[in-house]
Design an enzyme around this catalytic site. Structure first.
Site, short mmCIF file in Angstrom:
data_model
loop_
_atom_site.label_atom_id
_atom_site.label_comp_id
_atom_site.label_asym_id
_atom_site.label_seq_id
_atom_site.Cartn_x
_atom_site.Cartn_y
_atom_site.Cartn_z
N ASP A 171 0.84 -1.20 0.00
CA ASP A 171 0.00 0.00 0.00
C ASP A 171 0.87 1.25 0.00
O ASP A 171 0.65 2.19 -0.76
CB ASP A 171 -0.91 -0.03 1.22
CG ASP A 171 -2.12 0.89 1.10
OD1 ASP A 171 -2.47 1.30 -0.03
OD2 ASP A 171 -2.72 1.20 2.14
N HIS A 254 -4.34 2.89 -6.98
CA HIS A 254 -5.53 2.57 -6.20
C HIS A 254 -6.76 2.38 -7.08
O HIS A 254 -7.66 1.61 -6.73
CB HIS A 254 -5.78 3.64 -5.13
CG HIS A 254 -5.00 3.41 -3.87
ND1 HIS A 254 -3.67 3.74 -3.75
CD2 HIS A 254 -5.35 2.83 -2.69
CE1 HIS A 254 -3.24 3.40 -2.54
NE2 HIS A 254 -4.24 2.84 -1.89
N HIS A 257 -6.50 -1.14 -8.13
CA HIS A 257 -6.95 -1.97 -7.00
C HIS A 257 -8.46 -2.05 -6.96
O HIS A 257 -9.04 -3.13 -6.80
CB HIS A 257 -6.44 -1.40 -5.68
CG HIS A 257 -7.19 -1.92 -4.49
ND1 HIS A 257 -8.38 -1.35 -4.04
CD2 HIS A 257 -6.95 -2.96 -3.66
CE1 HIS A 257 -8.83 -2.02 -3.01
NE2 HIS A 257 -7.98 -3.00 -2.75
N HIS A 271 -5.52 -5.71 0.67
CA HIS A 271 -5.57 -4.43 -0.05
C HIS A 271 -4.20 -4.07 -0.62
O HIS A 271 -4.05 -3.79 -1.82
CB HIS A 271 -6.06 -3.34 0.92
CG HIS A 271 -5.96 -1.94 0.39
ND1 HIS A 271 -6.94 -1.36 -0.39
CD2 HIS A 271 -5.00 -0.99 0.55
CE1 HIS A 271 -6.58 -0.12 -0.69
NE2 HIS A 271 -5.41 0.12 -0.14
#
Length: 366
Positions: A171, A254, A257, A271
């Site tokens: 992340d 992101h 993602h 995540h």
């Protein structure tokens, strides 16, 4: 538009700090509504109870139901109101943090975040990622302020499974590259302004800290010890990435993602593991320098982050499935629009397949 940086009012990190939760939280209220998992409660209640002695602080525990969705946020808010608590404390991982932040926002009460893992940069942000009840990304809930306090007990975090710290590195890995893309496009950040010099500096420091400390931190946590490299990575995953992404801005990684959350095979991934692959996809979209791409791939492989679709659990690659990921990533409600050039679903599809090919090439080479 003004340059704005957001951060928690207090960030506290150290060994055995959990026992000081009640004394620190006394600045915000006297009745703590602690949202945590049943297993998390077993781990943290002894230290919290020890620190509660001699204070006037009451503590009420509530079990988290597993998903940061509006159903759960509304349930938690109602339970906190019924318990007459004046502070919500989210103890655990990212979805607990986001649920606690959202519930506190709707109730208008302070929120304290206590990570027991360093798997995401959610603790410090004024943002909750809302999913459907089934776990598919739905929207971002932008909050008016960051948490009142973030407290990190590095002893607790270092005892969590190493995969969680590694996920946090995934992340955090995206922070610098997304902030850089926003800087190049002059896009707004997540707190309603433009980047500050401090935000960009923190994002770059986050990346540098991961490269310098990531492998040694992983090895230390695998051996259940908290070294200086572990403390540095915890700060990078939690604070540097939290401030860096929010005040630097989000872009491609992101959004990729979020598209991947629609693929059932990826639901077992954390995540940060999906964000790490999203970072590689963003670099391919940008046609980044080969040396930079190699550095990112080498780092991911060295700590065990996925660099291929197979590493994400997608063993059989279907063109229509990857195109659906690309279309979702390009949603006007997501952050691919912050890239410094126009991006189409076809571009994203090609970048995903290109990133997968690169990952397979370097994995096989090693």
């Amino acid at each position: 538009m003004a340059a704005i940086i957001g951060s928690p009012s207090r960030y506290i990190q150290g060994k055995s700090e959990l026992k000081n939760l009640c004394s620190h939280a006394a600045n915000y209220g006297k009745s703590l509504f602690v949202l945590t998992s049943p297993s998390g409660k077993k781990r943290v209640e002894p230290a919290i109870s020890e620190g509660q002695k001699g204070t006037e602080t009451a503590v009420v525990y509530e079990a988290f139901n597993g998903e940061c969705c509006m159903t759960e946020i509304n349930r938690v808010a109602a339970a906190c109101r019924a318990a007459n608590c004046d502070v919500i404390v989210g103890v655990g991982g990212g979805k607990i943090h986001d649920t606690a932040k959202a519930a506190a926002y709707y109730l208008g009460v302070p929120v304290v975040i206590v990570p027991t893992i360093a798997s995401t940069d959610a603790p410090c942000s004024a943002l909750s990622v809302i999913y459907t009840d089934e776990g598919v990304f739905e929207r971002y809930l932008f909050l008016p302020s960051s948490p009142n306090m973030v407290l990190v007990d590095t002893d607790v975090v270092s005892r969590a499974p190493a995969r969680l710290l590694i996920s946090g590195m995934g992340d955090a890995l995206a922070t610098y590259f997304e902030a850089r893309a926003c800087q190049r496009s002059n896009a707004g950040n997540c707190v309603g302004g433009k980047q500050t010099l401090a935000a960009m500096s923190l994002a770059k420091l986050c990346y540098d800290t991961l490269l310098e400390n990531g492998v040694s931190a992983m090895l230390a946590v695998e051996n259940k010890v908290c070294t200086k490299s572990v403390e540095n990575v915890i700060e990078a995953n939690t604070y540097l990435s939290g401030i860096g992404f929010e005040s630097g801005g989000l872009a491609g990684a992101h959004a990729i993602h979020n598209g991947l959350t629609a693929v059932e095979e990826t639901h077992s991934l954390y995540h940060g593991e999906k964000v790490a692959f999203g970072t590689l996809v963003q670099l391919v979209l940008e046609n980044a320098d080969t040396e930079e791409i190699e550095t990112v791939i080498d780092f991911c492989i060295s700590v065990g982050l996925p660099v291929t679709l197979a590493g994400l659990g997608i063993k059989e690659v279907k063109e229509e499935q990857i195109m659906e990921v690309a279309k979702l990533a390009c949603s006007p409600d997501d952050t691919l629009g912050n890239m410094p050039f126009e991006v189409t679903p076809e571009d994203v599809y090609a970048a995903i397949m290109g990133a997968d090919a690169l990952g397979r090439y370097y994995t096989e080479e090693m």
